[in-house]
Scaffold this motif. Structure first.
Motif, PDB file in Angstrom:
ATOM      1  N   LEU A   1      -5.155   5.711   7.279  1.00  0.00           N
ATOM      2  CA  LEU A   1      -4.501   4.441   7.606  1.00  0.00           C
ATOM      3  C   LEU A   1      -5.580   3.374   7.750  1.00  0.00           C
ATOM      4  O   LEU A   1      -6.736   3.687   8.048  1.00  0.00           O
ATOM      5  CB  LEU A   1      -3.732   4.553   8.941  1.00  0.00           C
ATOM      6  CG  LEU A   1      -2.594   5.565   8.994  1.00  0.00           C
ATOM      7  CD1 LEU A   1      -2.079   5.691  10.426  1.00  0.00           C
ATOM      8  CD2 LEU A   1      -1.472   5.131   8.063  1.00  0.00           C
ATOM      9  N   PRO A   2      -5.211   2.080   7.566  1.00  0.00           N
ATOM     10  CA  PRO A   2      -6.202   1.014   7.745  1.00  0.00           C
ATOM     11  C   PRO A   2      -6.794   1.051   9.153  1.00  0.00           C
ATOM     12  O   PRO A   2      -6.067   1.190  10.136  1.00  0.00           O
ATOM     13  CB  PRO A   2      -5.388  -0.263   7.510  1.00  0.00           C
ATOM     14  CG  PRO A   2      -4.229   0.184   6.673  1.00  0.00           C
ATOM     15  CD  PRO A   2      -3.907   1.573   7.145  1.00  0.00           C
ATOM     16  N   GLY A   3      -8.117   0.936   9.213  1.00  0.00           N
ATOM     17  CA  GLY A   3      -8.819   1.055  10.488  1.00  0.00           C
ATOM     18  C   GLY A   3      -9.112  -0.282  11.129  1.00  0.00           C
ATOM     19  O   GLY A   3      -8.583  -1.320  10.725  1.00  0.00           O
TER      20      GLY A   3
ATOM     21  N   VAL B   1       1.936   6.428   4.520  1.00  0.00           N
ATOM     22  CA  VAL B   1       2.838   5.309   4.831  1.00  0.00           C
ATOM     23  C   VAL B   1       2.895   4.361   3.633  1.00  0.00           C
ATOM     24  O   VAL B   1       1.863   3.958   3.101  1.00  0.00           O
ATOM     25  CB  VAL B   1       2.339   4.541   6.068  1.00  0.00           C
ATOM     26  CG1 VAL B   1       3.268   3.366   6.377  1.00  0.00           C
ATOM     27  CG2 VAL B   1       2.232   5.476   7.264  1.00  0.00           C
ATOM     28  N   VAL B   2       4.104   4.025   3.206  1.00  0.00           N
ATOM     29  CA  VAL B   2       4.300   3.040   2.144  1.00  0.00           C
ATOM     30  C   VAL B   2       4.692   1.723   2.813  1.00  0.00           C
ATOM     31  O   VAL B   2       5.689   1.656   3.546  1.00  0.00           O
ATOM     32  CB  VAL B   2       5.394   3.497   1.157  1.00  0.00           C
ATOM     33  CG1 VAL B   2       5.576   2.458   0.053  1.00  0.00           C
ATOM     34  CG2 VAL B   2       5.048   4.864   0.575  1.00  0.00           C
ATOM     35  N   ARG B   3       3.868   0.696   2.584  1.00  0.00           N
ATOM     36  CA  ARG B   3       4.138  -0.629   3.171  1.00  0.00           C
ATOM     37  C   ARG B   3       4.697  -1.528   2.085  1.00  0.00           C
ATOM     38  O   ARG B   3       4.098  -1.666   1.015  1.00  0.00           O
ATOM     39  CB  ARG B   3       2.860  -1.230   3.730  1.00  0.00           C
ATOM     40  CG  ARG B   3       2.314  -0.467   4.908  1.00  0.00           C
ATOM     41  CD  ARG B   3       1.108  -1.154   5.544  1.00  0.00           C
ATOM     42  NE  ARG B   3       0.766  -0.442   6.765  1.00  0.00           N
ATOM     43  CZ  ARG B   3       0.067   0.702   6.787  1.00  0.00           C
ATOM     44  NH1 ARG B   3      -0.368   1.231   5.673  1.00  0.00           N
ATOM     45  NH2 ARG B   3      -0.173   1.295   7.936  1.00  0.00           N
TER      46      ARG B   3
ATOM     47  N   SER C   1       0.852  -1.185   0.000  1.00  0.00           N
ATOM     48  CA  SER C   1       0.000   0.000   0.000  1.00  0.00           C
ATOM     49  C   SER C   1       0.890   1.237   0.000  1.00  0.00           C
ATOM     50  O   SER C   1       2.012   1.170   0.467  1.00  0.00           O
ATOM     51  CB  SER C   1      -0.938   0.006   1.219  1.00  0.00           C
ATOM     52  OG  SER C   1      -0.203   0.296   2.388  1.00  0.00           O
ATOM     53  N   PRO C   2       0.456   2.353  -0.573  1.00  0.00           N
ATOM     54  CA  PRO C   2      -0.851   2.540  -1.202  1.00  0.00           C
ATOM     55  C   PRO C   2      -0.960   1.779  -2.521  1.00  0.00           C
ATOM     56  O   PRO C   2       0.039   1.438  -3.121  1.00  0.00           O
ATOM     57  CB  PRO C   2      -0.915   4.053  -1.432  1.00  0.00           C
ATOM     58  CG  PRO C   2       0.510   4.484  -1.508  1.00  0.00           C
ATOM     59  CD  PRO C   2       1.281   3.578  -0.616  1.00  0.00           C
TER      60      PRO C   2
ATOM     61  N   THR D   1       4.826   9.629  -8.492  1.00  0.00           N
ATOM     62  CA  THR D   1       5.225   8.235  -8.606  1.00  0.00           C
ATOM     63  C   THR D   1       6.060   7.855  -7.378  1.00  0.00           C
ATOM     64  O   THR D   1       7.078   8.497  -7.089  1.00  0.00           O
ATOM     65  CB  THR D   1       6.048   7.992  -9.893  1.00  0.00           C
ATOM     66  OG1 THR D   1       5.231   8.329 -11.003  1.00  0.00           O
ATOM     67  CG2 THR D   1       6.474   6.534  -9.979  1.00  0.00           C
ATOM     68  N   ILE D   2       5.570   6.840  -6.688  1.00  0.00           N
ATOM     69  CA  ILE D   2       6.255   6.343  -5.498  1.00  0.00           C
ATOM     70  C   ILE D   2       7.089   5.139  -5.916  1.00  0.00           C
ATOM     71  O   ILE D   2       6.575   4.230  -6.577  1.00  0.00           O
ATOM     72  CB  ILE D   2       5.231   5.872  -4.447  1.00  0.00           C
ATOM     73  CG1 ILE D   2       4.222   6.979  -4.136  1.00  0.00           C
ATOM     74  CG2 ILE D   2       5.924   5.369  -3.190  1.00  0.00           C
ATOM     75  CD1 ILE D   2       4.842   8.243  -3.676  1.00  0.00           C
TER      76      ILE D   2
END
Ligand SMILES: [Zn+2]
Length: 459
Positions: A361-363, A272-274, A260-261, A318-319
């Motif tokens: 963020l994921p809840g 946050v880049v996971r 993610s994202p 671009t990430i």
């Protein structure tokens, strides 16, 4: 168990090894597989500054067997100082498929190094290390090794033209055979047993069947964790030792994906880049680039979480996440995102996301998301699992104590350690000031009661 502290000389290493061999009961308690052995031998030739060869010949004993002459160790003349008389190691009885899979595994195990693995005899004029594979029992080599899975001469240094052995006692199991070939050949490079179930130098069961030389530092030891006998250091890294001798091999890049994202996602400041990143040896670090610019943001341990820096403008970007392995080989993954304004506690996030400090963020409805119950940091997407005094634990995210709107509805920013975390408090709310509890999540009783009533979010 035997302690290395009492082993002050290299000569005693031999007794350690033989002791280990002479007590198969304790060996079986740890791991029932026939274990590779090593045999202390005086060095025939002083170790050279550079390795004497870059070839390991894995010798499949043919139907006529492998004839071994006693004498100074030399693979080129099939001479070994392990047997006391001329012996013949009987043929390798497993199928060609098992052999081929075993060879693939040995090649993969040594791929990080400048070493060639072959099952074609380099001949009497080419220096090489040799591992002879065959024999229904180690007793074919010497009665001393009746219980062994393999054996190598050992001097705590490289043994030029060493001959080591892998006995055909594992059945049609390429991984077990490969593990022993890798361990015996590396004994001939001076490596000792490592107390790490991921590494081929181990005796430990329970690790992955396909073992690779590990870049991490591990304690030495056969049946217990001990100081390394050869170096008198606390740890050994098989990868570092072998790469120091031979140099790196053909590069195998890591594998990397951005979890993610996702593509096209709207992100907020400090998103946050996971990243998932893996490597055959080890990932050294993961770096974050935005529009080809290095942000300087790094993650060195999984889960790889990279927080985008301030200053990313609104609009398309671009990430790129770039994983670099311990050999310096990079691999990257990219995703295009759309930078939007900061979210607020009540709006700006979609799906199951919630807003923390202006970032979605994921809840709690996402496994490992904010507020989900947990037992360890590794279960949380944000890698933080905290509990109150009674042991109720949930995934948390950091927030700024005393600031308004930093946590989603139903959450409060409460003190934990040196800062704050968003803590699920239920629809009824709690902690009117938002900062009531003090200390490392030692919640007051009023909060505590609400926490106890919190439903378990994970299905
Ligand atoms: Zn061994």
């Amino acid at each position: 168990m035997r302690s290395a502290a009492s082993l002050s000389s290299l000569a005693k290493l031999a007794s350690l090894v033989l002791l280990a061999w002479a007590t198969p009961a304790s060996a079986e308690a740890v791991s029932p597989r026939p274990q590779p052995m090593l045999k202390w031998v005086p060095a025939d030739v002083p170790p050279a500054a550079a390795p004497s060869s870059r070839i390991i010949f894995v010798h499949k004993c043919p139907i006529t067997g492998c004839l071994i002459h006693p004498g100074p160790n030399d693979s080129r003349t099939d001479t070994s100082n392990i047997p006391t008389q001329q012996v013949s190691i009987s043929r390798f009885k497993q199928s060609d498929v098992v052999w081929s899979k075993m060879m693939d595994c040995v090649r993969a195990t040594y791929a990080p190094f400048d070493i060639t693995i072959t099952d074609v005899d380099p001949g009497p004029n080419v220096p090489h290390y040799e591992n002879i594979v065959g024999g229904s029992s180690g007793s074919e080599l010497d009665p001393e090794f009746a219980q062994a899975g393999g054996v190598s001469p050992f001097t705590c240094a490289e043994i030029p033209n060493s001959i080591s052995f892998t006995f055909d006692v594992y059945g049609p199991d390429p991984d077990q055979l490969c593990w022993t070939v890798a361990q015996e050949t590396a004994h001939s490079f001076g490596l000792e047993h490592e107390y790490n179930a991921n590494d081929p130098m181990t005796y430990l069961g329970g690790g992955p069947p396909a073992k690779r030389f590990q870049a991490t530092e591990s304690p030495c030891g056969t049946f217990s964790s001990v100081t390394c006998t050869c170096t008198q250091k606390a740890t050994q890294s098989s990868y570092k030792s072998i790469v120091a001798m031979f140099g790196p091999g053909a590069a195998t890049p890591p594998t990397i994906t951005i979890k993610s994202p996702t593509a096209g996602k709207q992100v907020q400041p400090r998103f946050v880049v996971r990243v998932n990143a893996m490597d055959d040896v080890a990932v050294d670090r993961v770096e974050l680039y935005i529009d080809d610019l290095d942000t300087g943001v790094r993650a060195t341990t999984p889960p790889y979480l990279l927080v985008a820096p301030e200053g990313v403008t609104d609009g398309a970007h671009t990430i790129e996440a770039r994983a670099i392995d311990v050999q310096g080989v990079p691999a990257s993954a990219t995703v295009d995102v759309d930078m939007g304004p900061p979210c607020t506690a009540s709006s700006g996030c979609s799906g199951d996301d919630v807003c923390v400090m202006g970032t979605c963020l994921p809840g709690p409805d996402v496994p490992g998301g904010l507020g989900d119950s947990c037992t360890a940091n590794t279960e949380c997407l944000g890698a933080q699992c905290l509990g109150d005094a009674s042991g109720n634990k949930q995934c948390v995210e950091s927030c700024e104590l005393g600031a308004a709107g930093v946590c989603p509805s139903d959450f409060n920013c409460i003190a934990a350690g040196n800062g704050g975390v968003c803590w699920y408090s239920g629809a009824a709310g709690c902690c009117s000031a938002g900062t009531d509890p003090t200390g490392p999540l030692l919640l007051g009783t009023s909060v505590f009661g609400l926490v106890l009533l919190r439903r378990r979010r994970r299905p």
